[in-house]
Write an enzyme that holds these catalytic residues in place. Structure first.
Site, mmCIF file in Angstrom:
data_model
loop_
_atom_site.group_PDB
_atom_site.id
_atom_site.type_symbol
_atom_site.label_atom_id
_atom_site.label_comp_id
_atom_site.label_asym_id
_atom_site.label_seq_id
_atom_site.Cartn_x
_atom_site.Cartn_y
_atom_site.Cartn_z
ATOM 1 N N VAL A 1 -0.401 8.966 -17.012
ATOM 2 C CA VAL A 1 -1.556 9.644 -17.599
ATOM 3 C C VAL A 1 -1.324 9.903 -19.083
ATOM 4 O O VAL A 1 -2.058 10.655 -19.713
ATOM 5 C CB VAL A 1 -1.850 10.984 -16.862
ATOM 6 C CG1 VAL A 1 -2.197 10.718 -15.397
ATOM 7 C CG2 VAL A 1 -0.666 11.947 -16.954
ATOM 8 N N ASP A 2 -0.265 9.266 -19.638
ATOM 9 C CA ASP A 2 0.172 9.615 -20.998
ATOM 10 C C ASP A 2 -0.553 8.880 -22.118
ATOM 11 O O ASP A 2 -0.397 9.204 -23.292
ATOM 12 C CB ASP A 2 1.693 9.416 -21.124
ATOM 13 C CG ASP A 2 2.148 8.011 -20.721
ATOM 14 O OD1 ASP A 2 1.435 7.038 -21.008
ATOM 15 O OD2 ASP A 2 3.255 7.904 -20.131
ATOM 16 N N HIS B 1 -4.461 7.438 -12.217
ATOM 17 C CA HIS B 1 -4.348 8.888 -12.076
ATOM 18 C C HIS B 1 -5.042 9.638 -13.210
ATOM 19 O O HIS B 1 -4.780 10.813 -13.428
ATOM 20 C CB HIS B 1 -2.868 9.297 -11.978
ATOM 21 C CG HIS B 1 -2.210 8.797 -10.724
ATOM 22 N ND1 HIS B 1 -0.887 8.421 -10.668
ATOM 23 C CD2 HIS B 1 -2.701 8.591 -9.478
ATOM 24 C CE1 HIS B 1 -0.605 8.007 -9.438
ATOM 25 N NE2 HIS B 1 -1.683 8.091 -8.700
ATOM 26 N N SER C 1 8.371 2.977 -8.453
ATOM 27 C CA SER C 1 9.178 2.872 -7.241
ATOM 28 C C SER C 1 8.393 2.189 -6.123
ATOM 29 O O SER C 1 8.948 1.909 -5.067
ATOM 30 C CB SER C 1 9.612 4.268 -6.794
ATOM 31 O OG SER C 1 8.457 5.052 -6.547
#
Ligand SMILES: [Zn+2]
Length: 237
Positions: free
Chosen positions: A88-89, A106, A181
């Site tokens: 979300v950066d 997200h 992951s």
């Protein structure tokens, strides 16, 4: 080419993994409350603490690293590339990637949304109000509760964004999963959808993932070194 990016692409930019299975939020129940929809909507104290957390987020000073830059360069070179990100950066866009090429599963921490009327405004504006002393700023249009335009625990992903991500996974020739992951659904299943539709799967991640067996190539080197090299190679081939 499709690139699915997770927290691991941004750790070299100083942003820790908050959300993943081993992320900071999951290991601290009090911190997890701050990003859980029901607690946030019903407890003003949770909201006040959330605004303080947002105020001190490392995101605001983070710069894209060599991996984000390599993705942006690839697009600028004319290669059709779509990015699906769990982050979300906003660092892909800050590196120069065209906004519409990025699907943010997200949401974005750079935007604030009203939970009543849906009005969307810049995070910077809300944080200025917090700095000026409002500990839980409300919507200026309707007085509703404001939150970061990110998907909290207990909230569903935007079906439209997810639908477009599935479309990208089905259509791509190469699917690169980087810094994820591949343990959080439905994002992880995008890798499987891509393979089912004939894409080559490349996984770049420090730790093993449940999808390594499906991959044509698995890279364990540090992402900010490995991804630029890998994208150069894919671009030439
Ligand atoms: Zn509102």
């Amino acid at each position: 080419m499709a690139i699915l990016s997770g927290a691991g692409i941004s750790t070299d930019s100083g942003i820790p993994d908050y959300r993943g299975p081993q992320g900071l939020w999951r290991s601290d129940p009090e911190a997890e409350k701050l990003v859980t929809y029901d607690y946030y909507m019903t407890d003003p104290d949770v909201r006040r603490r959330s605004w303080q957390m947002r105020r001190s987020s490392p995101t605001w000073n983070a710069r894209p690293n060599a991996a984000h830059e390599a993705v942006a360069r690839l697009e600028q070179s004319g290669k059709p590339v779509r990015v699906i990100t769990q982050n979300v950066d906003g660092l892909h866009q800050l590196a120069g990637l065209t906004d519409r090429k990025v699907l943010e599963l997200h949401g974005s921490s750079h935007t604030v949304v009203c939970t009543e009327c849906g009005d969307s405004t810049p995070m910077a504006q809300a944080l200025e109000r917090v700095e000026a002393g409002e500990d839980d700023p409300d919507c200026r249009a309707c007085g509703g509760i404001l939150k970061s335009a990110t998907v909290m625990f207990g909230q569903a992903l935007d079906p439209e964004v997810l639908g477009r991500a599935v479309g990208v996974a089905k259509a791509c020739d190469v699917f690169v999963a980087v810094g994820t992951s591949l343990q959080v659904q439905p994002a992880a299943s995008l890798a499987e959808i891509a393979v089912e539709h004939g894409a080559r799967l490349v996984i770049v991640n420090a730790e093993p993932t449940p999808y390594d067996g499906l991959a044509d190539e698995v890279v364990r080197e540090p992402i900010s070194e490995a991804l630029p090299a890998l994208l150069d190679e894919l671009h030439r081939s």
